[in-house]
Design a protein around this motif. Structure first.
Motif, short mmCIF file in Angstrom:
data_model
loop_
_atom_site.label_atom_id
_atom_site.label_comp_id
_atom_site.label_asym_id
_atom_site.label_seq_id
_atom_site.Cartn_x
_atom_site.Cartn_y
_atom_site.Cartn_z
N ARG A 50 4.11 1.18 -9.10
CA ARG A 50 3.14 0.12 -9.42
C ARG A 50 3.74 -1.27 -9.32
O ARG A 50 3.12 -2.19 -8.78
CB ARG A 50 2.61 0.34 -10.85
CG ARG A 50 1.97 1.68 -11.09
CD ARG A 50 1.75 1.91 -12.58
NE ARG A 50 3.02 2.01 -13.32
CZ ARG A 50 3.12 2.14 -14.63
NH1 ARG A 50 2.02 2.16 -15.37
NH2 ARG A 50 4.29 2.23 -15.22
N ASN A 67 1.62 10.39 -6.96
CA ASN A 67 1.25 9.10 -7.56
C ASN A 67 0.62 9.37 -8.92
O ASN A 67 -0.54 9.78 -9.00
CB ASN A 67 0.27 8.35 -6.67
CG ASN A 67 -0.08 6.98 -7.23
OD1 ASN A 67 0.33 6.61 -8.34
ND2 ASN A 67 -0.86 6.21 -6.48
N GLN A 72 0.83 -1.20 0.00
CA GLN A 72 0.00 0.00 0.00
C GLN A 72 0.87 1.26 0.00
O GLN A 72 0.56 2.24 -0.70
CB GLN A 72 -0.94 -0.01 1.21
CG GLN A 72 -1.89 1.17 1.29
CD GLN A 72 -2.84 1.26 0.10
OE1 GLN A 72 -3.07 0.27 -0.58
NE2 GLN A 72 -3.35 2.44 -0.16
N ARG A 102 -5.74 -2.91 -7.94
CA ARG A 102 -5.35 -1.50 -8.05
C ARG A 102 -4.07 -1.35 -8.87
O ARG A 102 -3.98 -0.53 -9.79
CB ARG A 102 -5.16 -0.96 -6.64
CG ARG A 102 -5.59 0.47 -6.42
CD ARG A 102 -5.55 0.81 -4.94
NE ARG A 102 -6.55 0.06 -4.19
CZ ARG A 102 -6.30 -0.66 -3.10
NH1 ARG A 102 -5.07 -0.73 -2.62
NH2 ARG A 102 -7.27 -1.30 -2.51
N ALA A 103 -3.05 -2.16 -8.51
CA ALA A 103 -1.76 -2.05 -9.19
C ALA A 103 -1.85 -2.52 -10.64
O ALA A 103 -1.25 -1.91 -11.55
CB ALA A 103 -0.72 -2.85 -8.42
N TRP A 148 2.17 1.67 -3.45
CA TRP A 148 1.12 2.17 -4.32
C TRP A 148 0.91 3.67 -4.13
O TRP A 148 0.77 4.42 -5.10
CB TRP A 148 -0.17 1.41 -4.05
CG TRP A 148 -1.38 2.11 -4.61
CD1 TRP A 148 -2.35 2.77 -3.93
CD2 TRP A 148 -1.70 2.24 -5.99
NE1 TRP A 148 -3.27 3.31 -4.80
CE2 TRP A 148 -2.89 3.00 -6.07
CE3 TRP A 148 -1.11 1.79 -7.17
CZ2 TRP A 148 -3.49 3.32 -7.28
CZ3 TRP A 148 -1.71 2.10 -8.38
CH2 TRP A 148 -2.88 2.86 -8.43
N ALA A 168 4.53 -2.28 -5.71
CA ALA A 168 3.26 -2.53 -5.01
C ALA A 168 2.72 -3.90 -5.40
O ALA A 168 2.31 -4.69 -4.53
CB ALA A 168 2.25 -1.44 -5.35
#
Length: 473
Positions: free
Chosen positions: A254, A444, A246, A280-281, A249, A257
């Protein structure tokens, strides 16, 4: 990883169900509670090998238990209490185990059971029952009732000031209430306690969460790396690797993570946060088919309104409107289910309504939530909802609370800074808007499929060509 060493019966007098949560975005929190097993059981039935014994060993050492082992422990406590219904410590064990299972599975149906068990413990032993108070603190945090968690946790520490497992729970409560000074002070007290070698990973992970909330990413990452290295079971190591993923991320790394999320899921296939992290990644890497599969897997395994919102927004970004709407409908159903377990989902519902429903409803909900629990997450969400309803100056005030360290906002969140930049753009404050929108991409560059596009478009409208390359952090 080597299995934890077998403890002597004297050590098995204590069962520790312990864990560590991430920031208040979060979701979720690890549960920590120190309880005594009943003397009757120690004499009659020492733990036998198998899932229950594994859970006892794991929690005694201060580590999160694997879900199957935790369920075995719950079954054992239920059987024991049918024969010994007046054993207050055993009720506290059972209640706290229910809380942890509810947290791990995102199933709020566990929480009324937890409350009944913990209240039974208090009825049987009204005086000096810190372990039941600690369980009620964990339960209140799981339900996002941080005021109740603060009250119960402070009562527990008044009875037993050196009960270290209460401190992480109080840190979560203070963070949810926006009292970051109290959270930092509680961490200092926790770090000063002599908790024993087995507890050190949990303490380090809790320190990492506080450091993350203060914007100290490198310190947070170092604490989590040490915690993962010192972990004594796969479930414990998985929890710390997921938190490390996390952090990666949140800074836009990416690949790193994804590696951490995948490693966590291999160690503990029941860790839903690791599967969602993979989704998510993978989406940020452009591997959208795999991302959808990861989210669908976690929704089938551990459905939650948070994951439904994330998957719905992923579908939205792919132009899959019907699939997105199905997830948003599922979100509403899961919120209703949470409510039956006493969970406060007002923050999440407010976030959903601001972007996908009725912004005025979002404002009304989030104003009430801010009055009750004025944490940074709520400040950001309320500011964005006010932006959506055109109340720009008040929106700016809340956006500053969420992002300005002098006003309490120390978390380095691309989403929060994006919200602030968009509000400033609408107010005609071009220089500030450019600064904060660029900062969001620097923090990010992949923080949201739809919002990254919106950020770049806004920067172009402001006369700024956004940097297309990902920064190194």
């Amino acid at each position: 990883m080597a299995a934890p060493s077998r403890r002597r019966p004297r050590v098995l007098r204590r069962v520790l169900i312990a864990g560590v949560a991430g920031g208040a975005a979060g979701a979720a929190a690890f549960v920590g509670v120190l309880v005594l097993l009943p003397p009757q059981e120690r004499r009659a039935r020492p733990p036998a090998p198998g899932p229950k014994a594994q859970a006892l060993t794991a929690v005694t050492a201060g580590m999160p238990a694997a879900l199957p082992a935790l369920s075995a422990l719950i079954g054992d406590r239920e059987r024991y209490l049918r024969a010994h219904p007046k054993d207050a410590p055993a009720w506290a064990v059972l209640g706290t185990a229910y809380v942890e299972r509810g947290r791990q599975t995102a199933d709020a149906a566990n929480y009324p059971k937890a409350q009944r068990a913990l209240e039974s413990s208090l009825r049987l032993r009204a005086e000096k029952n810190a372990r039941a108070l600690e369980g009620l603190t964990a339960l209140a945090n799981a339900r996002r009732d941080f005021g109740e968690a603060k009250s119960r946790g402070e009562q527990a520490l008044k009875l037993e000031p050196k009960r270290w497992t209460v401190y992480p729970l109080l840190i979560d409560a203070y963070t949810g209430l926006g009292d970051y000074k109290a959270a930092r002070g509680t961490l200092d007290k926790l770090m000063a306690l002599h908790t024993g070698t087995s507890a050190h990973p949990a303490v380090m992970a809790r320190a990492a969460a506080v450091y993350r909330d203060r914007g100290w990413r490198e310190d947070a990452a170092a604490q989590l790396a040490d915690a993962a290295a010192a972990a004594r079971t796969p479930a414990e190591q998985a929890a710390y690797l997921e938190r490390t993923g996390q952090l990666s991320w949140e800074r836009g790394d990416r690949e790193d993570a994804l590696r951490h999320f995948e490693a966590a899921a291999r160690l503990d296939p029941d860790l839903g946060a690791a599967l969602a992290g993979q989704g998510r990644a993978l989406a940020a890497l452009g591997r959208t088919t795999e991302a959808v599969e990861a989210y669908e897997k976690v929704q089938a395994q551990q459905p939650s309104p948070q994951f439904a919102l994330e998957l719905g927004e992923l579908y939205d970004s792919l132009g899959m409107d019907q699939e997105a709407r199905a997830q948003y409908d599922l979100l509403q159903q899961q919120v209703a289910h949470d409510a039956t377990g006493g969970v406060d989902d007002e923050l999440l519902v407010g976030q959903f309504e601001a972007d996908h429903g009725d912004p005025q409803d979002a404002v009304d909900r989030l104003r009430a939530e801010w009055k009750r629990q004025p944490g940074i997450e709520v400040a950001d969400a309320l500011g964005w909802a006010l932006y959506k309803t055109g109340e720009m100056h008040e929106a700016q005030d809340f956006a500053e609370k969420a992002t300005d360290k002098t006003k309490g906002g120390g978390v380095r969140s691309a989403l929060y800074v994006f919200h602030r930049g968009m509000i400033e753009r609408e107010l005609g404050e071009g220089a500030l808007a450019r600064r904060h929108l660029k900062e969001a991409l620097q923090i990010n560059p992949y923080f949201s499929p739809a919002r990254v596009k919106e950020t770049r478009a806004a920067l172009r409208d402001l006369g700024e060509v956004p940097n297309e390359t990902a920064p190194v952090s």
